[in-house]
Design a protein around this motif. Structure first.
Motif, PDB file in Angstrom:
ATOM      1  N   ILE A 176      42.222 -38.470 -12.502  1.00 32.47           N
ATOM      2  CA  ILE A 176      41.623 -39.516 -13.353  1.00 32.47           C
ATOM      3  C   ILE A 176      40.573 -40.291 -12.561  1.00 32.47           C
ATOM      4  N   LEU A 177      40.909 -40.669 -11.337  1.00 32.58           N
ATOM      5  CA  LEU A 177      39.980 -41.474 -10.523  1.00 32.58           C
ATOM      6  C   LEU A 177      38.727 -40.674 -10.178  1.00 32.58           C
ATOM      7  N   GLU A 178      38.911 -39.384  -9.921  1.00 31.25           N
ATOM      8  CA  GLU A 178      37.756 -38.514  -9.623  1.00 31.25           C
ATOM      9  C   GLU A 178      36.835 -38.432 -10.844  1.00 31.25           C
ATOM     10  N   GLU A 179      37.452 -38.260 -12.013  1.00 27.79           N
ATOM     11  CA  GLU A 179      36.644 -38.161 -13.236  1.00 27.79           C
ATOM     12  C   GLU A 179      35.864 -39.452 -13.446  1.00 27.79           C
ATOM     13  N   ILE A 180      36.512 -40.611 -13.243  1.00 30.47           N
ATOM     14  CA  ILE A 180      35.834 -41.886 -13.484  1.00 30.47           C
ATOM     15  C   ILE A 180      34.748 -42.137 -12.440  1.00 30.47           C
ATOM     16  N   ALA A 181      34.991 -41.750 -11.204  1.00 29.18           N
ATOM     17  CA  ALA A 181      33.951 -41.908 -10.168  1.00 29.18           C
ATOM     18  C   ALA A 181      32.721 -41.073 -10.523  1.00 29.18           C
ATOM     19  N   ALA A 182      32.954 -39.875 -11.057  1.00 29.23           N
ATOM     20  CA  ALA A 182      31.820 -39.017 -11.460  1.00 29.23           C
ATOM     21  C   ALA A 182      31.081 -39.648 -12.642  1.00 29.23           C
ATOM     22  N   LEU A 183      31.822 -40.231 -13.560  1.00 31.72           N
ATOM     23  CA  LEU A 183      31.193 -40.901 -14.707  1.00 31.72           C
ATOM     24  C   LEU A 183      30.345 -42.080 -14.221  1.00 31.72           C
ATOM     25  N   ALA A 184      30.906 -42.857 -13.289  1.00 28.66           N
ATOM     26  CA  ALA A 184      30.170 -44.016 -12.759  1.00 28.66           C
ATOM     27  C   ALA A 184      28.881 -43.557 -12.082  1.00 28.66           C
ATOM     28  N   ALA A 185      28.969 -42.463 -11.354  1.00 32.93           N
ATOM     29  CA  ALA A 185      27.774 -41.922 -10.684  1.00 32.93           C
ATOM     30  C   ALA A 185      26.732 -41.490 -11.713  1.00 32.93           C
ATOM     31  N   GLY A 186      27.199 -41.143 -12.906  1.00 31.27           N
ATOM     32  CA  GLY A 186      26.283 -40.703 -13.974  1.00 31.27           C
ATOM     33  C   GLY A 186      25.793 -41.863 -14.835  1.00 31.27           C
ATOM     34  N   GLY A 187      26.174 -43.104 -14.459  1.00 37.08           N
ATOM     35  CA  GLY A 187      25.626 -44.264 -15.172  1.00 37.08           C
ATOM     36  C   GLY A 187      26.582 -44.921 -16.146  1.00 37.08           C
ATOM     37  N   THR A 188      27.822 -44.412 -16.266  1.00 36.63           N
ATOM     38  CA  THR A 188      28.799 -45.037 -17.168  1.00 36.63           C
ATOM     39  C   THR A 188      29.178 -46.415 -16.645  1.00 36.63           C
ATOM     40  N   LYS A 189      29.156 -47.399 -17.534  1.00 33.63           N
ATOM     41  CA  LYS A 189      29.486 -48.773 -17.134  1.00 33.63           C
ATOM     42  C   LYS A 189      30.893 -49.151 -17.583  1.00 33.63           C
ATOM     43  N   GLU A 190      31.361 -48.542 -18.679  1.00 36.83           N
ATOM     44  CA  GLU A 190      32.643 -48.925 -19.250  1.00 36.83           C
ATOM     45  C   GLU A 190      33.510 -47.704 -19.488  1.00 36.83           C
ATOM     46  N   VAL A 191      34.795 -47.783 -19.095  1.00 34.74           N
ATOM     47  CA  VAL A 191      35.713 -46.695 -19.401  1.00 34.74           C
ATOM     48  C   VAL A 191      36.854 -47.213 -20.265  1.00 34.74           C
ATOM     49  N   ILE A 192      37.299 -46.368 -21.196  1.00 35.48           N
ATOM     50  CA  ILE A 192      38.457 -46.681 -22.037  1.00 35.48           C
ATOM     51  C   ILE A 192      39.520 -45.644 -21.721  1.00 35.48           C
ATOM     52  N   LEU A 193      40.640 -46.104 -21.151  1.00 35.80           N
ATOM     53  CA  LEU A 193      41.732 -45.203 -20.800  1.00 35.80           C
ATOM     54  C   LEU A 193      42.522 -44.901 -22.067  1.00 35.80           C
ATOM     55  N   LEU A 194      42.688 -43.614 -22.365  1.00 34.67           N
ATOM     56  CA  LEU A 194      43.241 -43.194 -23.644  1.00 34.67           C
ATOM     57  C   LEU A 194      44.610 -42.561 -23.521  1.00 34.67           C
ATOM     58  N   GLY A 195      45.451 -42.848 -24.505  1.00 32.07           N
ATOM     59  CA  GLY A 195      46.750 -42.175 -24.595  1.00 32.07           C
ATOM     60  C   GLY A 195      47.451 -42.684 -25.836  1.00 32.07           C
ATOM     61  N   GLN A 196      48.474 -41.945 -26.308  1.00 31.05           N
ATOM     62  CA  GLN A 196      49.211 -42.429 -27.477  1.00 31.05           C
ATOM     63  C   GLN A 196      49.849 -43.766 -27.144  1.00 31.05           C
ATOM     64  N   ILE A 197      50.469 -43.878 -25.957  1.00 30.49           N
ATOM     65  CA  ILE A 197      50.959 -45.174 -25.491  1.00 30.49           C
ATOM     66  C   ILE A 197      50.646 -45.267 -23.993  1.00 30.49           C
ATOM     67  N   VAL A 198      49.445 -45.779 -23.705  1.00 27.11           N
ATOM     68  CA  VAL A 198      48.915 -45.728 -22.337  1.00 27.11           C
ATOM     69  C   VAL A 198      49.764 -46.484 -21.328  1.00 27.11           C
ATOM     70  N   ASN A 199      50.395 -47.573 -21.716  1.00 22.71           N
ATOM     71  CA  ASN A 199      51.116 -48.383 -20.716  1.00 22.71           C
ATOM     72  C   ASN A 199      52.377 -47.686 -20.216  1.00 22.71           C
ATOM     73  N   ARG A 200      52.684 -46.519 -20.817  1.00 21.21           N
ATOM     74  CA  ARG A 200      53.824 -45.742 -20.289  1.00 21.21           C
ATOM     75  C   ARG A 200      53.321 -44.665 -19.334  1.00 21.21           C
ATOM     76  N   TYR A 201      52.038 -44.739 -19.009  1.00 23.58           N
ATOM     77  CA  TYR A 201      51.464 -43.742 -18.088  1.00 23.58           C
ATOM     78  C   TYR A 201      52.357 -43.588 -16.869  1.00 23.58           C
ATOM     79  N   GLY A 202      52.660 -42.319 -16.516  1.00 20.29           N
ATOM     80  CA  GLY A 202      53.324 -42.010 -15.255  1.00 20.29           C
ATOM     81  C   GLY A 202      54.761 -42.470 -15.131  1.00 20.29           C
ATOM     82  N   PHE A 203      55.374 -42.996 -16.210  1.00 21.81           N
ATOM     83  CA  PHE A 203      56.731 -43.544 -16.039  1.00 21.81           C
ATOM     84  C   PHE A 203      57.732 -42.442 -15.691  1.00 21.81           C
ATOM     85  N   ARG A 204      57.397 -41.187 -15.980  1.00 20.88           N
ATOM     86  CA  ARG A 204      58.299 -40.084 -15.604  1.00 20.88           C
ATOM     87  C   ARG A 204      57.891 -39.496 -14.256  1.00 20.88           C
TER      88      ARG A 204
END
Ligand code: SF4
Length: 439
Positions: free
Chosen positions: A178-206
């Motif tokens: 995820i961090l690699e993808e966002i760093a590449a986006l930032a290098a391409g001029g992206t200013k804002e990212v929206i982290l997506l998921g059905q319920i994002v705040n449970r990311y990685g809980f398993r």
């Protein structure tokens, strides 16, 4: 020789992200992504969340298949949630369909197209995807804002929802990917990212342990916050379960985290929330929203609400309506209950008459119109920082973008402002948007 392919997307932001993954995979194999009018292959990325969404996708497929009469080489495929849910059945309901691609196979679209071209169609591909890692991006596309999927599937089992069935088991992407993808986006001029998921705040809980009282999701937010070039961070959609103090505290510590939160509540009645299997109560959800407004008085709050859930009494509904007295919602998606076959709620005998559901829906829309306008009017006379995303369809001299709170805003500014965050003096407000001038 590559084909000219158009991808038509129905449904949520996750679907838009999956469509881009398909487009990237097709371009990597020498195909061109074109508008429908220029295409000789059409792919519909479908949604299953409500009956209406499936009806629209099916009608679209039938319209596309009809094009085969004029052009025998024209190919039509369907992907996404409806494809996963209905599978083989779609070859019967849409005769002439060339392939059906389930939610675990977006990355294999070019391979399937190749097989169909070699005469191996019609093809059905539904099996599960392996580990959830990278997903392709189209090259050379300028994105001031980018959606980044961080999880797929859902660990919850809400009684009305088809998502766990069509999106498969809950999985989180490795944080490094995820961090690699966002760093590449930032290098391409992206200013804002929206982290997506059905319920994002449970990311990685398993997959990943909490540490120092911080959930894996909070640790991910901190890491994204360190990426140079990214100026704004949002996430979509959290769930009241797991929305704890560590996440609330992020809004005090991480200035790039935007002051806009979409928290689906679904109902204001504890009895209905239990029947839905949501896992929280009215006061628990309201407590989170009140806390957010306490921390950020300018915070834009939005939600999802379902009216007409089987067994919903007038008293239950009034508890949903009263949510608008407790919280001035900036925006809300208001849905009429839609039975999804294969879900427990669809089997319930106590369905409500359609006119009762429609009337309740109208009452909520009326409440929302009042609170949305009231919230937007609070911004008139202030200066807000807007990410300029493009040009107004009505007037090319007017740019369109959104504020830090996620509010749509139209303002006059030079075209070179597109892709940058600029200060805008807000001069007007409507239910749906703000207007202003470059400050
Ligand atoms: S949280 Fe509930 S409503 Fe949301 S995707 Fe998961 S099962 Fe569906």
């Amino acid at each position: 020789m590559g084909r000219s392919v158009c991808v038509i997307t129905f449904g949520c932001q996750m679907n838009c992200r999956d469509s881009e993954e398909m487009e990237a995979a097709l371009e990597d194999c020498g195909h061109r992504i074109v508008p429908e009018g220029e295409a000789d292959v059409a792919i519909v990325n479908s949604c299953s969340v409500r009956e209406e969404a499936e009806r629209k996708a099916t009608n679209c497929l039938r319209r596309l298949v009809a094009k085969k009469r004029a052009n025998g080489d024209f190919l039509v495929g369907v992907a996404g949630c409806m494809a996963q849910r209905l599978g083989e059945e779609l070859f019967r309901s849409v005769p002439g369909l060339d392939f059906v691609l389930g939610t675990g196979n977006f990355h294999r679209v070019a391979e399937v197209l190749g097989q169909v071209e070699d005469g191996e169609g019609p093809l059905l591909l539904l099996e599960e995807r392996g580990p959830y890692g990278r997903s392709g991006r189209r090259r050379g596309v300028f994105r001031p804002l980018a959606h980044v999927s961080i999880t797929t599937g859902c660990p919850m089992r809400c009684s009305y929802c088809i998502v766990p069935k069509v999106r498969g088991p809950f999985r989180s992407r490795p944080m490094g990917d995820i961090l690699e993808e966002i760093a590449a986006l930032a290098a391409g001029g992206t200013k804002e990212v929206i982290l997506l998921g059905q319920i994002v705040n449970r990311y990685g809980f398993r997959e990943f342990p909490s540490s120092d009282g911080k959930s894996p999701f909070v640790r991910l937010l901190e890491k994204v916050h360190e990426i140079n070039g990214i100026e704004r961070i949002r996430f979509l959609s959290p769930h009241p379960c797991g929305f704890r103090e560590d996440l609330l505290n992020c809004f005090l510590r991480l200035p790039k985290l935007c002051h806009g939160v979409h928290l689906p509540i679904q109902s204001g009645s504890d009895r209905i929330l239990r029947a839905m299997g949501r896992g929280y109560g009215r006061e628990g959800a309201l407590g989170i929203l009140r806390r957010l407004r306490e921390i950020m008085p300018d915070c834009a709050l939005s939600t999802d609400l379902i009216v007409g859930f089987p067994g919903e009494t007038e008293e239950d509904f009034q508890k949903t309506e009263k949510l608008f007295d407790e919280i001035d919602f900036d925006m809300a998606y208001l849905f009429q209950f839609s039975p999804r076959s294969g879900t427990p709620a669809a089997e319930r005998p106590d369905r409500l008459p359609a006119d009762v559901v429609a009337e309740r829906h109208r009452r909520l829309l009326a409440r929302l119109a009042v609170t949305s306008l009231r919230r937007n009017e609070l911004f008139v006379g202030t200066v807000q920082f807007a990410l300029a995303e493009g040009f107004s369809r009505k007037d090319p001299a007017v740019l369109v973008g959104h504020t830090q709170q996620g509010k749509k805003i139209f303002f006059r500014a030079p075209p070179e402002a597109v892709g940058t965050i600029v200060p805008v003096s807000v001069t007007g407000a409507s239910v749906a948007a703000l207007t202003g001038e470059l400050a």
